[in-house]
Each structure stands twice: as C-alpha cells, then as structure tokens.
Write a protein that holds these residues in place. Sequence first.
Motif, PDB file in Angstrom:
ATOM      1  N   ASN A  68      -7.605  -0.812   6.652  1.00 28.09           N
ATOM      2  CA  ASN A  68      -6.742   0.330   6.940  1.00 28.09           C
ATOM      3  C   ASN A  68      -5.354  -0.210   7.264  1.00 28.09           C
ATOM      4  O   ASN A  68      -4.941  -0.285   8.423  1.00 28.09           O
ATOM      5  N   LEU A  69      -4.631  -0.581   6.225  1.00 30.44           N
ATOM      6  CA  LEU A  69      -3.352  -1.265   6.398  1.00 30.44           C
ATOM      7  C   LEU A  69      -2.289  -0.386   7.049  1.00 30.44           C
ATOM      8  O   LEU A  69      -1.447  -0.883   7.793  1.00 30.44           O
ATOM      9  N   ALA A  70      -2.334   0.910   6.801  1.00 29.52           N
ATOM     10  CA  ALA A  70      -1.355   1.805   7.434  1.00 29.52           C
ATOM     11  C   ALA A  70      -1.539   1.802   8.952  1.00 29.52           C
ATOM     12  O   ALA A  70      -0.562   1.788   9.712  1.00 29.52           O
ATOM     13  N   HIS A  71      -2.782   1.778   9.404  1.00 24.35           N
ATOM     14  CA  HIS A  71      -3.056   1.763  10.837  1.00 24.35           C
ATOM     15  C   HIS A  71      -2.612   0.429  11.449  1.00 24.35           C
ATOM     16  O   HIS A  71      -2.024   0.401  12.533  1.00 24.35           O
ATOM     17  N   SER A  72      -2.883  -0.676  10.758  1.00 25.69           N
ATOM     18  CA  SER A  72      -2.477  -1.979  11.302  1.00 25.69           C
ATOM     19  C   SER A  72      -0.954  -2.086  11.371  1.00 25.69           C
ATOM     20  O   SER A  72      -0.424  -2.716  12.282  1.00 25.69           O
ATOM     21  N   TRP A  73      -0.240  -1.447  10.428  1.00 25.77           N
ATOM     22  CA  TRP A  73       1.233  -1.424  10.470  1.00 25.77           C
ATOM     23  C   TRP A  73       1.706  -0.750  11.761  1.00 25.77           C
ATOM     24  O   TRP A  73       2.624  -1.228  12.430  1.00 25.77           O
ATOM     25  N   LEU A  75       0.133  -0.562  14.557  1.00 28.92           N
ATOM     26  CA  LEU A  75      -0.256  -1.349  15.740  1.00 28.92           C
ATOM     27  C   LEU A  75       0.564  -2.628  15.902  1.00 28.92           C
ATOM     28  O   LEU A  75       0.452  -3.297  16.922  1.00 28.92           O
ATOM     29  N   ALA A  76       1.371  -2.964  14.913  1.00 27.57           N
ATOM     30  CA  ALA A  76       2.175  -4.189  14.948  1.00 27.57           C
ATOM     31  C   ALA A  76       3.593  -3.889  15.432  1.00 27.57           C
ATOM     32  O   ALA A  76       4.131  -2.811  15.168  1.00 27.57           O
ATOM     33  N   THR A  77       4.186  -4.860  16.126  1.00 22.99           N
ATOM     34  CA  THR A  77       5.574  -4.719  16.559  1.00 22.99           C
ATOM     35  C   THR A  77       6.507  -5.015  15.390  1.00 22.99           C
ATOM     36  O   THR A  77       6.100  -5.657  14.419  1.00 22.99           O
ATOM     37  N   PRO A  78       7.764  -4.594  15.480  1.00 17.53           N
ATOM     38  CA  PRO A  78       8.726  -4.942  14.434  1.00 17.53           C
ATOM     39  C   PRO A  78       8.852  -6.466  14.237  1.00 17.53           C
ATOM     40  O   PRO A  78       9.081  -6.916  13.117  1.00 17.53           O
ATOM     41  N   THR A  85       8.071  -6.002   4.067  1.00 22.28           N
ATOM     42  CA  THR A  85       8.403  -4.577   4.107  1.00 22.28           C
ATOM     43  C   THR A  85       7.123  -3.771   4.308  1.00 22.28           C
ATOM     44  O   THR A  85       6.006  -4.291   4.144  1.00 22.28           O
ATOM     45  N   LYS A  86       7.276  -2.506   4.624  1.00 24.39           N
ATOM     46  CA  LYS A  86       6.096  -1.652   4.785  1.00 24.39           C
ATOM     47  C   LYS A  86       5.331  -1.551   3.471  1.00 24.39           C
ATOM     48  O   LYS A  86       4.105  -1.581   3.456  1.00 24.39           O
ATOM     49  N   LYS A  87       6.055  -1.475   2.366  1.00 22.01           N
ATOM     50  CA  LYS A  87       5.410  -1.390   1.054  1.00 22.01           C
ATOM     51  C   LYS A  87       4.565  -2.645   0.793  1.00 22.01           C
ATOM     52  O   LYS A  87       3.425  -2.546   0.323  1.00 22.01           O
ATOM     53  N   GLN A  88       5.109  -3.821   1.111  1.00 22.14           N
ATOM     54  CA  GLN A  88       4.356  -5.069   0.941  1.00 22.14           C
ATOM     55  C   GLN A  88       3.136  -5.079   1.859  1.00 22.14           C
ATOM     56  O   GLN A  88       2.045  -5.476   1.458  1.00 22.14           O
ATOM     57  N   TRP A  89       3.323  -4.658   3.095  1.00 18.93           N
ATOM     58  CA  TRP A  89       2.216  -4.625   4.062  1.00 18.93           C
ATOM     59  C   TRP A  89       1.089  -3.746   3.536  1.00 18.93           C
ATOM     60  O   TRP A  89      -0.078  -4.115   3.576  1.00 18.93           O
ATOM     61  N   LEU A  90       1.456  -2.570   3.032  1.00 20.71           N
ATOM     62  CA  LEU A  90       0.438  -1.637   2.545  1.00 20.71           C
ATOM     63  C   LEU A  90      -0.254  -2.132   1.281  1.00 20.71           C
ATOM     64  O   LEU A  90      -1.348  -1.677   0.954  1.00 20.71           O
ATOM     65  N   GLU A  93       0.031  -7.607   1.646  1.00 16.99           N
ATOM     66  CA  GLU A  93       0.830  -8.832   1.742  1.00 16.99           C
ATOM     67  C   GLU A  93       1.293  -9.035   3.181  1.00 16.99           C
ATOM     68  O   GLU A  93       2.487  -9.038   3.478  1.00 16.99           O
ATOM     69  N   LEU A  94       0.350  -9.196   4.074  1.00 22.08           N
ATOM     70  CA  LEU A  94       0.640  -9.358   5.492  1.00 22.08           C
ATOM     71  C   LEU A  94       1.026 -10.806   5.797  1.00 22.08           C
ATOM     72  O   LEU A  94       0.747 -11.694   4.995  1.00 22.08           O
ATOM     73  N   PRO A  95       1.633 -11.052   6.961  1.00 27.48           N
ATOM     74  CA  PRO A  95       2.035 -12.425   7.295  1.00 27.48           C
ATOM     75  C   PRO A  95       0.868 -13.317   7.758  1.00 27.48           C
ATOM     76  O   PRO A  95       1.088 -14.363   8.346  1.00 27.48           O
ATOM     77  N   PHE A  96      -0.351 -12.906   7.470  1.00 23.90           N
ATOM     78  CA  PHE A  96      -1.540 -13.719   7.766  1.00 23.90           C
ATOM     79  C   PHE A  96      -2.579 -13.411   6.695  1.00 23.90           C
ATOM     80  O   PHE A  96      -2.615 -12.334   6.119  1.00 23.90           O
ATOM     81  N   ALA A  97      -3.392 -14.405   6.415  1.00 27.35           N
ATOM     82  CA  ALA A  97      -4.403 -14.286   5.358  1.00 27.35           C
ATOM     83  C   ALA A  97      -5.551 -13.376   5.796  1.00 27.35           C
ATOM     84  O   ALA A  97      -5.862 -13.289   6.982  1.00 27.35           O
ATOM     85  N   PRO A  98      -6.208 -12.719   4.836  1.00 29.41           N
ATOM     86  CA  PRO A  98      -7.376 -11.900   5.186  1.00 29.41           C
ATOM     87  C   PRO A  98      -8.525 -12.793   5.650  1.00 29.41           C
ATOM     88  O   PRO A  98      -8.572 -13.982   5.334  1.00 29.41           O
ATOM     89  N   PHE A  99      -9.429 -12.197   6.403  1.00 26.20           N
ATOM     90  CA  PHE A  99     -10.582 -12.932   6.923  1.00 26.20           C
ATOM     91  C   PHE A  99     -11.744 -11.953   7.004  1.00 26.20           C
ATOM     92  O   PHE A  99     -11.624 -10.900   7.637  1.00 26.20           O
TER      93      PHE A  99
END
Length: 169
Positions: A68-73, A75-78, A85-90, A93-99
């Motif tokens: 649920n990438l929109a929810h994690s966005w 919950l994260a600070t700027p 960008t938000k588009k990349q996050w969704l 393409e987060l700043p950490f690898a999936p697990f």
Amino acid sequence: MALGVCMLVLVVGVVAYFQSRADAGPQPTHSTAPPVTSGPVLKPGGKLEPAARRVMVEFVRSGLTRTNLAHSWELATPDLRSAVTKKQWLRGELPFAPFPVKGLESARFDIVGNSPRKVLIELFLVPELKSGYTPTRYELTLERKGVKDPWKVSYFLPYGPPGMYTEPK
C-alpha cells in the motif's frame, strides 16, 4: 637493501602519525558560539507508545512489502520522501529495497533512544520462507513535530556494518 626499505617505511609511518596528530590541534577551551543541537535529547531505551508502534508496523506492512504505497507515503516525513517524487514512490521506487516480511509477529525491535518527539529503533525482520532473503536488521526513526502531532517515519534503511557490501576479491 631490504633493511633500508623497512627503515624508510617506518620513518614515513611515524611522520604520518605525528602529522595526523598535529593536524587535529588543541581543542578550544571555550567558544562564543551556541552549542550545536541536532534535535531532542534522546534517552537510551524506553518504551514505544502504542501510536508510534502502530505507525512503525503500518509503514513496514505498506512500504517495505510494497502493498500500500500511498499509505506508506503518508506515513513518511518529507525528509525520507525527498529522494523520490510521489509518482516514483507510488511506482515502488522507494529509497529502500523491498523485503518479503514473513510476518510482523516474528519481528523484534529494540528502542535505541527516545524522547517525546523522536524514537530511534532497531527492527529485526525475518523474511518469508524460501524467499532467498536473510533476516535483516533495519534502523528506523520515528519523529513528530509536537507531542500531540502524529508520528511519521523519518529514516528507514537496513543496517550494514562497514565493509558488509564490498565485493569479494
């Protein structure tokens, strides 16, 4: 000849040592500048309040597992989101690898330090069976602007001791 080379190496090492000590110079005894503070003073250990724990769990469930990438966005600070960008996050393409977390029931965490507005956490996660991943320790920081404001994740990365990710020779 070998003795001369050894002596030269010894002299160079001694000079480098004393030069590095001299570069440090004496420490000032006083300063007119105000002390540098990087935020709230953190006390070691402590308890995690339920609202902070909920944010930690929801962030891991939604962001780390990419469910649920929109929810994690939200919950994260700027600061944490600033790398993308938000588009990349969704797009994942987060700043950490999936697990692939097996389940947060098996997760263990330790409070490294806390204050009313900041909590440093070490989070130990176990991957799903046969995923090819190994149990991993993450460092996570929760922050809030004021004691009545909601908690947000400001830092989240796997812990890697120096040299852990170097290529074998």
